[in-house]
Write an enzyme that holds these catalytic residues in place. Structure first.
Site, PDB file in Angstrom:
ATOM      1  N   THR A   1      -6.041   4.297  14.692  1.00 38.07           N
ATOM      2  CA  THR A   1      -4.871   4.239  14.436  1.00 38.07           C
ATOM      3  C   THR A   1      -4.449   5.581  14.351  1.00 38.07           C
ATOM      4  O   THR A   1      -4.803   6.201  13.783  1.00 38.07           O
ATOM      5  CB  THR A   1      -4.809   2.815  13.158  1.00 38.07           C
ATOM      6  OG1 THR A   1      -5.303   3.934  12.297  1.00 38.07           O
ATOM      7  CG2 THR A   1      -5.956   1.727  13.311  1.00 38.07           C
TER       8      THR A   1
ATOM      9  N   SER B   1       1.486  -0.672  11.377  1.00 34.54           N
ATOM     10  CA  SER B   1       2.560  -0.750  12.245  1.00 34.54           C
ATOM     11  C   SER B   1       2.635  -2.034  13.412  1.00 34.54           C
ATOM     12  O   SER B   1       4.250  -1.702  13.621  1.00 34.54           O
ATOM     13  CB  SER B   1       2.281   0.642  13.424  1.00 34.54           C
ATOM     14  OG  SER B   1       0.943   1.603  12.585  1.00 34.54           O
TER      15      SER B   1
ATOM     16  N   LYS C   1      -4.156   5.137   9.791  1.00 30.41           N
ATOM     17  CA  LYS C   1      -6.062   6.158   9.357  1.00 30.41           C
ATOM     18  C   LYS C   1      -6.722   7.284   9.758  1.00 30.41           C
ATOM     19  O   LYS C   1      -6.515   6.833  10.828  1.00 30.41           O
ATOM     20  CB  LYS C   1      -6.498   5.227   9.141  1.00 30.41           C
ATOM     21  CG  LYS C   1      -6.210   4.311   7.464  1.00 30.41           C
ATOM     22  CD  LYS C   1      -7.716   3.899   6.695  1.00 30.41           C
ATOM     23  CE  LYS C   1      -6.665   2.965   5.200  1.00 30.41           C
ATOM     24  NZ  LYS C   1      -8.200   2.526   5.348  1.00 30.41           N
TER      25      LYS C   1
ATOM     26  N   ARG D   1       1.025  -1.198   0.294  1.00 27.79           N
ATOM     27  CA  ARG D   1       0.072  -0.492   0.531  1.00 27.79           C
ATOM     28  C   ARG D   1       0.883   1.087  -0.008  1.00 27.79           C
ATOM     29  O   ARG D   1       1.613   1.566   1.188  1.00 27.79           O
ATOM     30  CB  ARG D   1      -0.940  -0.357   1.283  1.00 27.79           C
ATOM     31  CG  ARG D   1      -1.910   1.006   1.375  1.00 27.79           C
ATOM     32  CD  ARG D   1      -2.816   0.817   2.196  1.00 27.79           C
ATOM     33  NE  ARG D   1      -2.631   1.147   3.696  1.00 27.79           N
ATOM     34  CZ  ARG D   1      -2.971   1.020   4.794  1.00 27.79           C
ATOM     35  NH1 ARG D   1      -4.523   0.419   4.779  1.00 27.79           N
ATOM     36  NH2 ARG D   1      -2.551   1.286   5.481  1.00 27.79           N
TER      37      ARG D   1
ATOM     38  N   MET E   1     -13.303  -1.048  47.986  1.00 30.05           N
ATOM     39  CA  MET E   1     -13.322  -0.474  47.293  1.00 30.05           C
ATOM     40  C   MET E   1     -12.094  -0.127  46.158  1.00 30.05           C
ATOM     41  O   MET E   1     -11.046   0.055  47.515  1.00 30.05           O
ATOM     42  CB  MET E   1     -13.833   0.440  48.670  1.00 30.05           C
ATOM     43  CG  MET E   1     -13.388   2.214  47.964  1.00 30.05           C
ATOM     44  SD  MET E   1     -13.700   3.649  49.878  1.00 30.05           S
ATOM     45  CE  MET E   1     -12.635   5.003  48.777  1.00 30.05           C
TER      46      MET E   1
ATOM     47  N   LYS F   1      -0.030   5.275  -1.606  1.00 29.86           N
ATOM     48  CA  LYS F   1      -1.512   6.352  -1.564  1.00 29.86           C
ATOM     49  C   LYS F   1      -0.381   7.262  -2.587  1.00 29.86           C
ATOM     50  O   LYS F   1      -1.519   7.699  -3.132  1.00 29.86           O
ATOM     51  CB  LYS F   1      -1.857   6.439  -1.029  1.00 29.86           C
ATOM     52  CG  LYS F   1      -2.916   5.626  -0.334  1.00 29.86           C
ATOM     53  CD  LYS F   1      -4.190   4.764  -1.353  1.00 29.86           C
ATOM     54  CE  LYS F   1      -4.966   4.189  -0.226  1.00 29.86           C
ATOM     55  NZ  LYS F   1      -6.571   3.210  -1.408  1.00 29.86           N
TER      56      LYS F   1
ATOM     57  N   LYS G   1     -24.736  -6.033  32.366  1.00 35.42           N
ATOM     58  CA  LYS G   1     -26.323  -6.177  33.319  1.00 35.42           C
ATOM     59  C   LYS G   1     -26.487  -4.603  33.372  1.00 35.42           C
ATOM     60  O   LYS G   1     -26.038  -3.678  33.881  1.00 35.42           O
ATOM     61  CB  LYS G   1     -25.873  -6.978  34.778  1.00 35.42           C
ATOM     62  CG  LYS G   1     -27.208  -6.586  35.829  1.00 35.42           C
ATOM     63  CD  LYS G   1     -27.003  -6.377  37.195  1.00 35.42           C
ATOM     64  CE  LYS G   1     -27.438  -4.713  37.313  1.00 35.42           C
ATOM     65  NZ  LYS G   1     -27.951  -4.003  38.444  1.00 35.42           N
TER      66      LYS G   1
ATOM     67  N   CYS H   1     -27.428  -1.780  41.977  1.00 32.80           N
ATOM     68  CA  CYS H   1     -26.213  -2.092  42.344  1.00 32.80           C
ATOM     69  C   CYS H   1     -25.608  -3.056  42.049  1.00 32.80           C
ATOM     70  O   CYS H   1     -24.254  -2.955  42.133  1.00 32.80           O
ATOM     71  CB  CYS H   1     -25.192  -0.414  42.278  1.00 32.80           C
ATOM     72  SG  CYS H   1     -25.872   0.789  41.412  1.00 32.80           S
TER      73      CYS H   1
ATOM     74  N   GLY I   1      -5.766  -1.078  14.214  1.00 36.19           N
ATOM     75  CA  GLY I   1      -5.312  -0.552  15.221  1.00 36.19           C
ATOM     76  C   GLY I   1      -5.032  -2.110  15.836  1.00 36.19           C
ATOM     77  O   GLY I   1      -5.347  -2.510  17.502  1.00 36.19           O
TER      78      GLY I   1
END
Ligand SMILES: *[C@@H]1O[C@H](CO)[C@@H](O)[C@H](O)[C@H]1NC(C)=O
Ligand SMILES: *[C@@H]1O[C@H](CO)[C@@H](O)[C@H](O)[C@H]1NC(C)=O
Ligand SMILES: *[C@@H]1O[C@H](CO)[C@@H](O)[C@H](O)[C@H]1NC(C)=O
Ligand SMILES: CC(=O)N[C@H]1CO[C@H](CO)[C@@H](O)[C@@H]1O
Length: 540
Positions: free
Chosen positions: A141, A205, A144, A46, A289, A48, A365, A457, A176
């Site tokens: 990516t 890449s 592109k 490729r 937590m 361009k 959920k 929750c 990507g």
């Protein structure tokens, strides 16, 4: 080489721009080095910007290299260059020369691949006789810039699942993909027959920009062939279970949670932390937590499960969620995602899309509007879903017909994502996906649950405790584990609501904690009376 025999597993797309290739590297030298690794199975040239003469010269050199390695060389867009060089074919984008024209110029024996980014383009390319599809862009990516066509793994899966079963077309995905996500992408896009599975990944890449292209390509091929750490041992779509079989598993699962006191690592909602922690303790889990992403890698190794609860979304919070998700995926530990209020604001819609795209989620959920938002974020846009999205009325308690529709949609979502989807409401629906996979309906619970903040929750926390215990004991048990969590939670609510000392939502909460605890204790002691209340049926 017959074009039917081409192996698309590791498809290298060249890039001659200094940003990717590096300044002092020659594209042919890098391709040669990559081919020496023996892992690259197909090469696309490729460029361009180069003028025709230079393109032909480079393509000739590349063709000599690929011929020596026994792999095909395809030229991006330029049919004339492919003809001049006599290589194996071309790859065309949606804005390039038409497929029919390319076919006429090249003949039947040459390979023609077409870029597609949605179902319509896929169907068109299949009808036109494309030999393979380059499906993308999967992730954003550097090579592109067009971010509009980013489809994620969900979009990729959706295209794969809609390819006509009798089509001989092959598929690679592009965009990507590097060593961090090759294994997940390959696993999530392998499907049971008669569906098409992904035949390979295309990378730019990850090889063209690598210091050691041979080593990088060997590593990518290895990752492609290795299931990711979180992949369940048997594919979920083979699960066919009856409600009775499922109910039979419940007592052991309740005991497994009690015995293992799994860590429930919740990244949650400040509003409900206290109640959630108490619920976790009552069902036998060990709450922690920790909203700080850096900590997640250590916590992920402790045999628990992660709950990502989107109660409050901040940019910083999102970064932490993604770090934790990557850590639990990497450790192969379960992740429960609770997309609280997912469709409510643009910020939440974007966050939902980011989280769903960023990794594997074992259990998704939400209530019906949240699940609809996830479906939209997954890019599911077939007729069934469009119809379902208009059914905002389903929110306020579905009738028979709406339930069937909802069941079909969550089964599609679970099939797409290879996970378990739970849609909560007056009746809860649970499915592990698969074309014929059952959708279970659970008719337990009490209206007081809807009158107390944070009970949704806390259900997420309970589910995480159960899937954590199941993932440690026997991973095939994840679906029964989710069901056991729903029953434990909802039946405890019924038992609490019926108590004489409960007068309303306020007195309900402490009684509910008691009953969660008592159900666990009773089960451990062999008393399964509570389970007689279970109302589980098959919706679909
Ligand atoms: C993959 O690419 C991303 C984004 O460019 C980068 O952050 C990450 O480090 C890469 N991972 C590997 C293993 O190459
Ligand atoms: C790899 O996967 C992650 C999500 O897991 C994604 O955000 C990223 O863009 C992908 N690509 C690269 C190069 O990291
Ligand atoms: C789902 O939950 C969100 C957040 O708690 C709430 O705003 C929404 O009204 C709920 N939708 C339904 C259908 O219950
Ligand atoms: C059940 C549980 O783990 N609860 C915790 C969730 O996270 C909050 C902080 O966001 C803690 O305070 C809870 O203990």
């Amino acid at each position: 080489m017959r074009k039917q025999d081409v192996d698309y597993s590791l498809y290298l797309v060249t890039d001659s721009t200094p940003a990717v290739l590096g300044v002092r590297r020659d594209v042919c030298a890098v391709v040669e080095a990559a081919l020496r690794g023996g892992a690259v199975t197909c090469v696309q040239y490729r460029d361009k910007t180069g003028d025709t003469g230079a393109l032909v010269t480079t393509a000739r050199r590349l063709h000599a290299l690929t011929q020596r390695a026994g792999v095909p060389l395809l030229v991006n867009d330029r049919v004339d260059v492919a003809l001049a060089v006599g290589c194996e074919g071309v790859h065309i984008g949606q804005d390039d020369v038409e497929l029919a024209t390319a076919r006429r110029l090249l003949g039947e024996n040459k390979i023609i691949g077409v870029t597609v980014s949605n179902v319509e383009e896929m169907l068109e390319a299949c009808r036109g006789g494309a030999d393979y599809l380059g499906i993308g862009t999967v992730f954003a990516t550097v090579t592109k810039e067009n971010t509009k066509s980013i489809i994620g793994v969900d979009g990729l899966q959706q295209i794969l699942l809609r390819i006509p079963a009798d089509s001989p077309v092959k598929t690679v995905c592009i965009g990507g993909i590097n060593a961090s996500n090759a294994s997940r992408v390959a696993w999530q896009s392998s499907n049971p027959a008669p569906h098409h599975s992904l035949d390979g990944i295309a990378v730019v890449s990850a090889i063209m920009g690598a210091a050691d292209p041979a080593g990088a390509s060997r590593e990518l091929l290895r990752l492609l062939r290795t299931p990711p750490p979180f992949a369940p041992p048997s594919p979920r779509h083979t699960i066919t279970t009856t409600p009775d079989e499922l109910l039979g598993r419940v007592p052991d699962l309740v005991r497994a949670v009690a015995a293992r006191t799994p860590l429930s690592h919740n990244m949650t909602n400040l509003v409900v932390q206290n109640l959630a922690a108490n619920v976790a303790l009552a069902v036998g889990a060990s709450p922690i937590m920790a909203n700080y992403g850096e900590e997640a890698a250590d916590l992920a190794r402790l045999g628990g499960a992660l709950v990502v609860n989107m109660g409050t979304v901040t940019p910083e919070g999102l970064v932490n969620y993604l770090k934790a998700l990557a850590a639990y995926n990497g450790a192969g530990r379960p992740v429960v995602y609770d997309p609280v209020g997912a469709g409510a604001t643009a910020v939440r819609r974007a966050a939902t899309k980011t989280i769903l795209g960023a990794g594997y989620i074992d259990v998704l959920k939400g209530n019906q509007s949240e699940i609809q938002a996830c479906i939209a974020a997954s890019g599911m846009s077939d007729d069934q879903t469009a119809e379902a999205q208009q059914q905002r009325g389903v929110d306020s308690g579905p009738g028979e017909a709406d339930a069937t529709k909802l069941g079909g949609v969550i089964r599609d979502l679970a099939t797409l994502r290879k996970n378990i989807v739970v849609a909560t409401g007056k009746t809860d629906y649970v499915t592990g996906g698969g074309a014929d996979g059952p959708v279970f309906a659970v008719d337990n619970g009490h209206e007081y649950l809807g009158m107390v903040t944070g009970t949704g929750c806390c259900l997420g926390t309970t589910i995480s405790a159960y899937v954590a215990a199941a993932a440690t004991a026997s991973p095939e048990d994840r679906l029964p584990a989710v069901l056991a969590a729903l029953l434990h939670y909802n039946i405890a609510a019924e038992l609490a609501a019926e108590r004489n000392d409960v007068r309303g939502p306020g007195t309900f909460v402490p009684a509910f904690l008691d009953e969660l605890y008592r159900v666990r204790k009773a089960t451990v002691d062999g008393d399964l009376g509570w389970l007689k209340r279970a109302r589980v049926s098959i919706l679909l």
